[in-house]
Design an enzyme around this catalytic site. Sequence first.
Site, PDB file in Angstrom:
ATOM      1  N   LYS A   1       0.790  -1.226   0.112  1.00 20.53           N
ATOM      2  CA  LYS A   1       0.130   0.027   0.031  1.00 20.53           C
ATOM      3  C   LYS A   1       0.802   1.381  -0.009  1.00 20.53           C
ATOM      4  CE  LYS A   1      -3.260   2.554   2.917  1.00 20.53           C
ATOM      5  NZ  LYS A   1      -4.090   2.584   4.013  1.00 20.53           N
TER       6      LYS A   1
ATOM      7  N   ASP B   1       1.436   5.110  -0.048  1.00 18.68           N
ATOM      8  CA  ASP B   1       0.696   6.131   0.676  1.00 18.68           C
ATOM      9  C   ASP B   1       1.213   7.636   0.396  1.00 18.68           C
ATOM     10  OD1 ASP B   1      -1.804   7.384   1.641  1.00 18.68           O
ATOM     11  OD2 ASP B   1      -1.347   6.189   3.414  1.00 18.68           O
TER      12      ASP B   1
ATOM     13  N   ASP C   1      -9.896   8.744   3.568  1.00 21.16           N
ATOM     14  CA  ASP C   1      -9.767   7.617   4.587  1.00 21.16           C
ATOM     15  C   ASP C   1     -11.165   7.820   5.254  1.00 21.16           C
ATOM     16  OD1 ASP C   1      -7.042   7.667   3.960  1.00 21.16           O
ATOM     17  OD2 ASP C   1      -6.578   7.782   6.296  1.00 21.16           O
TER      18      ASP C   1
ATOM     19  N   CYS D   1      -2.277   5.457  -3.234  1.00 23.98           N
ATOM     20  CA  CYS D   1      -3.170   6.143  -2.088  1.00 23.98           C
ATOM     21  C   CYS D   1      -2.821   7.536  -2.091  1.00 23.98           C
ATOM     22  CB  CYS D   1      -3.170   5.362  -0.617  1.00 23.98           C
ATOM     23  SG  CYS D   1      -4.351   5.989   0.429  1.00 23.98           S
TER      24      CYS D   1
END
Length: 742
Positions: A398, A400, A461, A442
């Site tokens: 992931k 970010d 989020d 993300c």
Amino acid sequence: MFTFADLSGIRWPVRIALEAMDGSAWPPACWQPVEEVSAIGQDLHGPFQEHREVFRTAGWEAVRIMRHYRDATSVQLRVRRRAAPPVSLRRMAVLTGPIEAPPPPSHWRLYQNGFHSWSFTGTTSAAAPDFGTRLGSFGAPMTFDVGTPPGPRGLRRSDLAAALIIGERALIVGQITTADQFVKIELDLRRIPQLSVYAELDGIPLGPDEEIASEWIWVEWRNATDPDPFGRYAEAVARAMRPRTRAPVPSGWCSWYFYYTHVRDRDILDNLRALAARRNQIPIDIVQIDDGFQAAVGDWTRFSPRFPKGVAPLAQAIREAGFTPGLWLAPFLAWPDSRVTREHPDWLLRDARGRPVSAGFNWYRWLRALDPTHPGVEEWLREVIATAVHRWGFPYLKLDFLYAAALPGRRYEARATRAQALRRGLQAIREAAGEEAFLLGCGCPLGPAIGLVDGMRIGSDVAPHWAPRLFGIPSLFRRERSLPALRNAARNALTRAWMHGRWWWNDPDCLLIRSNRTLLSEEEVRLWITVIALGGGMVIDSDPVLELKEDRLALWSALLPPHGRRPEIPDLFEREFPRLLCLHGDLAGAPVVWIGLLNPEDRPWEGEIALEALGLPKAMWGFEFWSHTVQRLEGRLSIALPPHGAALWILRPIRSGFQWLGSTLRLPPGLEIIGLEEGETEGRWELFREPWTVGALWFYAPGEGFTLRWNGEPVVASLVGPGIWKVALALQGHGRLEAFIL
């Protein structure tokens, strides 16, 4: 001068323009057409008739290429410098001109796509202001593109794609190729309404006889009520950028929304053991360690005291338990006090005065951005990613805060645009991770990531509360559209649903179903599950598994595996937060439609929807999942939802004889059906569920004198309405329900 015209009377005559970083400008009026050439041809999007326009002004020559397909047009602008000295370009207007339409601008609406994952996306009045943030410079980079911040009232900007809705028609404009420039669609209502499509050039210097080309732009007219208005555009982007959408859609568990940065290695192990013990009920793929394992953001190979052995042993434990290990990284971000920042200050993105560019404020400190065009940063990136994926054993990453690579600033590679810098960094990550790794973007500007990431967060989020709240103060931040909140995450999951399965797998963010340490009401949890169930995207839970109640575990199980289908949002162009999702499908060949009704308002919603407005027959069976209600619908579907509530219906046409009506075995209900035979005297339904599943099934029988068998054994059903029966079932794997009239 070319004019885009619609039969409704809307006209958009378009010219070109150019702007430099020093304020110099070459507006539309100074460009003189000198040549026009027509041709025919074919490209990725089909056969076209091409129209080339050549323009000149002092020191410049431009060629605009327009390819007219059956239903749309693609456009590219190429600009060449014909004089000295070099000019650093800010942006070029590929298309710019007044919008001429019968309704006044006060009646227009604008679908606005935000800059990155967390940015607001939705439809509002064209005269409304763009959404900023009350957090100022603290939160600006996490909210919008700080390179082109929200302008004054009357000036609207959309990134990548937009729709201008005038009456019953929508003008769709979007960027087809996405690797080299950010494209802004700008609507200026301050004087004569003006629509412009700008390719951002970010100060690239152009010297004598040097040329630069814009990205290709897509333009088409659609009906405003089209259930998939961005469909043709999204598919054009997919043809150009070759996205990654490998099946299956991931499911998993993530540590973030319960443990946050306080997570410990034993928290991961405790949840891993709980997931392994419930593998028959919760057959997920991924167990992902989120933020909190590292010593500092940027120092990814140094670990927090809460992870004394690092993360490699955890990856091994996750694999041995039968799951795929996942890890969170923010590869373009660094804390000011991190080792990477102290030892390599030349790696930081800096402003024109040589100061480090601010990437926003988080973790109680100002953040720094790394410059992925710097050879040292690229080498370091490759080493970090290779370590995480190949040495530690995390094939799911992931990634970010990716916007940091695209912030305005002075880069090592002066001729790289912000979009190119981001894509270069993502390309290095993809090459180091390998083709088999799953990369989830993300906080990421969307366009440059297409073809490099497998999944994309498409909203803010989520959070264990409905509206944004910071420092325990909900009222001050309630109107924020990009801060963590279930409301904001759910809205963007709807307004960007059209991207799912075309550019990547959509990640709506995590499922939150716990009953403790949450401010979410039962209705809000149901709304979020409804959005996830019909959205078809990734299903990642972020709750303490050992603390989940059985009824909540059953809901999580019902969502597995993710079905991967893409819903339609019929009211996408009507309101900021759509209220309606539709997913068309079939049960072993029998047509059905799933409908999600959502009430994001703080007051009840009562009303009805005409089935004909959804393209459905007047006579339908309807089953509502949350209330276990079965109704015989005659032309209309009634609505009675509390604030923040939802309904999840499955509808199928009424026929004579036996009919399956609904179930609680799967979300959406009915996806467990893999075969059916329904007639006047008998009904047979073949079911399949991978996890152990307990629930109920409703069916219609033309009379009471029938025999019912489950896997060959007699089973009892209860009469719950005229001809409507309910039977309790439990299965793992295949099951067969049979009904015979005696």
